[in-house]
Design an enzyme around this catalytic site. Sequence first.
Site, PDB file in Angstrom:
ATOM      1  N   ALA A  29       0.828  -1.202   0.000  1.00  0.00           N
ATOM      2  CA  ALA A  29       0.000   0.000   0.000  1.00  0.00           C
ATOM      3  C   ALA A  29       0.865   1.255   0.000  1.00  0.00           C
ATOM      4  O   ALA A  29       1.254   1.768   1.053  1.00  0.00           O
ATOM      5  CB  ALA A  29      -0.935  -0.022   1.208  1.00  0.00           C
ATOM      6  N   GLU A  43       2.378  -0.175 -10.831  1.00  0.00           N
ATOM      7  CA  GLU A  43       3.807  -0.165 -10.429  1.00  0.00           C
ATOM      8  C   GLU A  43       4.574   0.921 -11.198  1.00  0.00           C
ATOM      9  O   GLU A  43       5.733   0.743 -11.575  1.00  0.00           O
ATOM     10  CB  GLU A  43       4.433  -1.550 -10.566  1.00  0.00           C
ATOM     11  CG  GLU A  43       3.826  -2.500  -9.547  1.00  0.00           C
ATOM     12  CD  GLU A  43       4.731  -3.619  -9.100  1.00  0.00           C
ATOM     13  OE1 GLU A  43       5.958  -3.461  -9.169  1.00  0.00           O
ATOM     14  OE2 GLU A  43       4.184  -4.629  -8.647  1.00  0.00           O
TER      15      GLU A  43
HETATM   16  C1  FAD Z   1      -5.920  -1.844 -10.892  1.00  0.00           C
HETATM   17  C2  FAD Z   1      -4.873  -1.085 -10.141  1.00  0.00           C
HETATM   18  C3  FAD Z   1      -4.146  -1.738  -9.149  1.00  0.00           C
HETATM   19  C4  FAD Z   1      -3.172  -1.037  -8.418  1.00  0.00           C
HETATM   20  N1  FAD Z   1      -2.505  -1.685  -7.390  1.00  0.00           N
HETATM   21  C5  FAD Z   1      -1.715  -0.944  -6.547  1.00  0.00           C
HETATM   22  C6  FAD Z   1      -1.191  -1.543  -5.365  1.00  0.00           C
HETATM   23  O1  FAD Z   1      -1.373  -2.732  -5.083  1.00  0.00           O
HETATM   24  N2  FAD Z   1      -0.473  -0.751  -4.516  1.00  0.00           N
HETATM   25  C7  FAD Z   1      -0.243   0.561  -4.770  1.00  0.00           C
HETATM   26  O2  FAD Z   1       0.406   1.200  -3.956  1.00  0.00           O
HETATM   27  N3  FAD Z   1      -0.726   1.145  -5.891  1.00  0.00           N
HETATM   28  C8  FAD Z   1      -1.469   0.429  -6.783  1.00  0.00           C
HETATM   29  N4  FAD Z   1      -1.986   1.010  -7.923  1.00  0.00           N
HETATM   30  C9  FAD Z   1      -1.730   2.430  -8.183  1.00  0.00           C
HETATM   31  C10 FAD Z   1      -0.876   2.673  -9.421  1.00  0.00           C
HETATM   32  O3  FAD Z   1       0.452   2.339  -9.185  1.00  0.00           O
HETATM   33  C11 FAD Z   1      -1.099   4.140  -9.840  1.00  0.00           C
HETATM   34  O4  FAD Z   1      -2.408   4.218 -10.385  1.00  0.00           O
HETATM   35  C12 FAD Z   1      -0.073   4.619 -10.821  1.00  0.00           C
HETATM   36  O5  FAD Z   1       1.185   4.707 -10.207  1.00  0.00           O
HETATM   37  C13 FAD Z   1      -0.444   5.968 -11.432  1.00  0.00           C
HETATM   38  O6  FAD Z   1      -0.855   6.894 -10.473  1.00  0.00           O
HETATM   39  P1  FAD Z   1      -2.219   7.718 -10.713  1.00  0.00           P
HETATM   40  O7  FAD Z   1      -3.271   6.729 -11.012  1.00  0.00           O
HETATM   41  O8  FAD Z   1      -2.417   8.626  -9.564  1.00  0.00           O
HETATM   42  O9  FAD Z   1      -1.945   8.549 -12.041  1.00  0.00           O
HETATM   43  P2  FAD Z   1      -1.264  10.000 -12.138  1.00  0.00           P
HETATM   44  O10 FAD Z   1       0.009   9.987 -11.375  1.00  0.00           O
HETATM   45  O11 FAD Z   1      -2.281  11.028 -11.826  1.00  0.00           O
HETATM   46  O12 FAD Z   1      -0.919  10.043 -13.685  1.00  0.00           O
HETATM   47  C14 FAD Z   1      -1.830  10.507 -14.679  1.00  0.00           C
HETATM   48  C15 FAD Z   1      -1.086  10.579 -16.009  1.00  0.00           C
HETATM   49  O13 FAD Z   1      -0.017  11.513 -15.900  1.00  0.00           O
HETATM   50  C16 FAD Z   1       1.202  10.912 -16.283  1.00  0.00           C
HETATM   51  N5  FAD Z   1       2.307  11.482 -15.509  1.00  0.00           N
HETATM   52  C17 FAD Z   1       2.355  11.746 -14.167  1.00  0.00           C
HETATM   53  N6  FAD Z   1       3.534  12.259 -13.822  1.00  0.00           N
HETATM   54  C18 FAD Z   1       4.271  12.344 -14.969  1.00  0.00           C
HETATM   55  C19 FAD Z   1       5.595  12.800 -15.287  1.00  0.00           C
HETATM   56  N7  FAD Z   1       6.431  13.241 -14.353  1.00  0.00           N
HETATM   57  N8  FAD Z   1       6.008  12.749 -16.593  1.00  0.00           N
HETATM   58  C20 FAD Z   1       5.178  12.273 -17.560  1.00  0.00           C
HETATM   59  N9  FAD Z   1       3.932  11.823 -17.318  1.00  0.00           N
HETATM   60  C21 FAD Z   1       3.489  11.855 -16.039  1.00  0.00           C
HETATM   61  C22 FAD Z   1       0.999   9.419 -15.980  1.00  0.00           C
HETATM   62  O14 FAD Z   1       1.882   8.605 -16.725  1.00  0.00           O
HETATM   63  C23 FAD Z   1      -0.453   9.243 -16.391  1.00  0.00           C
HETATM   64  O15 FAD Z   1      -0.513   9.061 -17.800  1.00  0.00           O
HETATM   65  C24 FAD Z   1      -2.912   0.314  -8.714  1.00  0.00           C
HETATM   66  C25 FAD Z   1      -3.647   0.955  -9.722  1.00  0.00           C
HETATM   67  C26 FAD Z   1      -4.612   0.279 -10.421  1.00  0.00           C
HETATM   68  C27 FAD Z   1      -5.402   1.006 -11.469  1.00  0.00           C
END
Ligand code: FAD
Length: 385
Positions: free
Chosen positions: A124, A369
């Site tokens: 988490a 990830e």
């Molecule tokens: C089904 C599912 C399971 C998951 N399981 C886990 C889990 O077990 N544990 C856990 O901790 N998390 C988990 N996650 C979370 C997952 O790792 C995040 O959703 C992911 O890291 C992206 O974060 P966000 O969704 O907030 O997107 P955001 O960070 O809001 O990103 C939105 C967009 O902006 C882009 N972006 C953001 N910053 C930059 C940058 N610096 N340069 C270029 N592009 C950028 C991203 O690539 C994306 O296209 C899970 C997510 C899902 C959907």
Amino acid sequence: MSFYAPTEEHEMLRETARAVADEKIAPRAAETDETEEFPSDVYKSLVAADLHAVHVPEEYGGAGADALATVIVIEEVARACAASSLIPAVNKLGTVPLMLSASEELKQRYLPPVARGEAMFSYALSEADAGSDAAAMKTRAELDGDHYVLNGTKMWITNAGVSDYYTVMAVTAPGEGARGISAFVVEKSDEGVSFGPKEKKLGIKGSPTRQVILENVRIPATRMIGEPGTGFKTALATLDHTRITIAAQALGIAQGALDYALGYVKERKQFGKPIADFQGLQFMLADMAMKLEAARQLTYHAAAKSELAMHGQPQKDLTFLSSAAKCAASDAAMEITTDAVQLLGGYGYTREFPVERMMRDAKITQIYEGTNQIQRVVMARQLLK
Ligand SMILES: Cc1cc2nc3c(=O)[nH]c(=O)nc-3n(C[C@H](O)[C@H](O)[C@H](O)COP(=O)(O)OP(=O)(O)OC[C@H]3O[C@@H](n4cnc5c(N)ncnc54)[C@H](O)[C@@H]3O)c2cc1C
């Protein structure tokens, strides 16, 4: 022989995993997708075959499989059902922080139940407003005597609710950024732990994704993984090893789609002959297999590096390679599954055939990830430093 080639033991393990996947997991995959229920029977089958958490070291009662063997197991399970492959993958994700940084006491307490198949372990890190920028997390852990009190909401946690144990990253020193974050083991049974409703997702529907809600969760300070302020470092070091398992999941999904499409094009006839006879489709199949094999070799190479790093031989290029493997394999899986739908024509677009599910499942491997944009940020940083 190159040091990352699979051995005879690895190939035997692949045969075992494929047999379990073909017999017990593949027949349940469409229904698991349809009902969006965690497949408990699949978990039991994986436990019976000792494939649910193969990475746990022997000294903690595990199979002690190396990183490449773990990749092979995840690949084979994902070839049948991507959601089910998150059982071995997330058991590794949740426990690697302990293997890397925890006290012997914590390892002795929490790893054996996972090895025995009595408990699953989730990870988490993410929050609603802290995804790519995970260090912006708000979940707090405050010291109170010899206990910490945790408050906050973790979002998107894979297998939340099913897992008994959680590695939770929380802020212990506000204002210190990433260096103010510590990692803890939280148990599902701890007072104040609850879960949000299951997210309604595009794919991997049999793997529950929920919020983990922490309300005044009081845990002994001994449940901290490593020293105060090292939690974010441990979280990132973990991903160096586990992004390779997401690559493995992507490889498995892509292999499942390619294998299905290969069978279909030989059977389906148009213009009086099997569609496999058309060179336009042959070139598509060749490209699919080429992209898959290239991603597989990169993933196996990264797995070999991960294994060395786990055993006290730090690898300078592990961070680059694990990001590259995850990015290459997931991009390949998205392309290959999309092409598999195309090869089946209108039939591929229906739920009567498995390839549309594989295409939906493949998408998540480009997101979690760390999104593939973030993988490219990580790779570029390694190149430019
Ligand atoms: C089904 C599912 C399971 C998951 N399981 C886990 C889990 O077990 N544990 C856990 O901790 N998390 C988990 N996650 C979370 C997952 O790792 C995040 O959703 C992911 O890291 C992206 O974060 P966000 O969704 O907030 O997107 P955001 O960070 O809001 O990103 C939105 C967009 O902006 C882009 N972006 C953001 N910053 C930059 C940058 N610096 N340069 C270029 N592009 C950028 C991203 O690539 C994306 O296209 C899970 C997510 C899902 C959907």
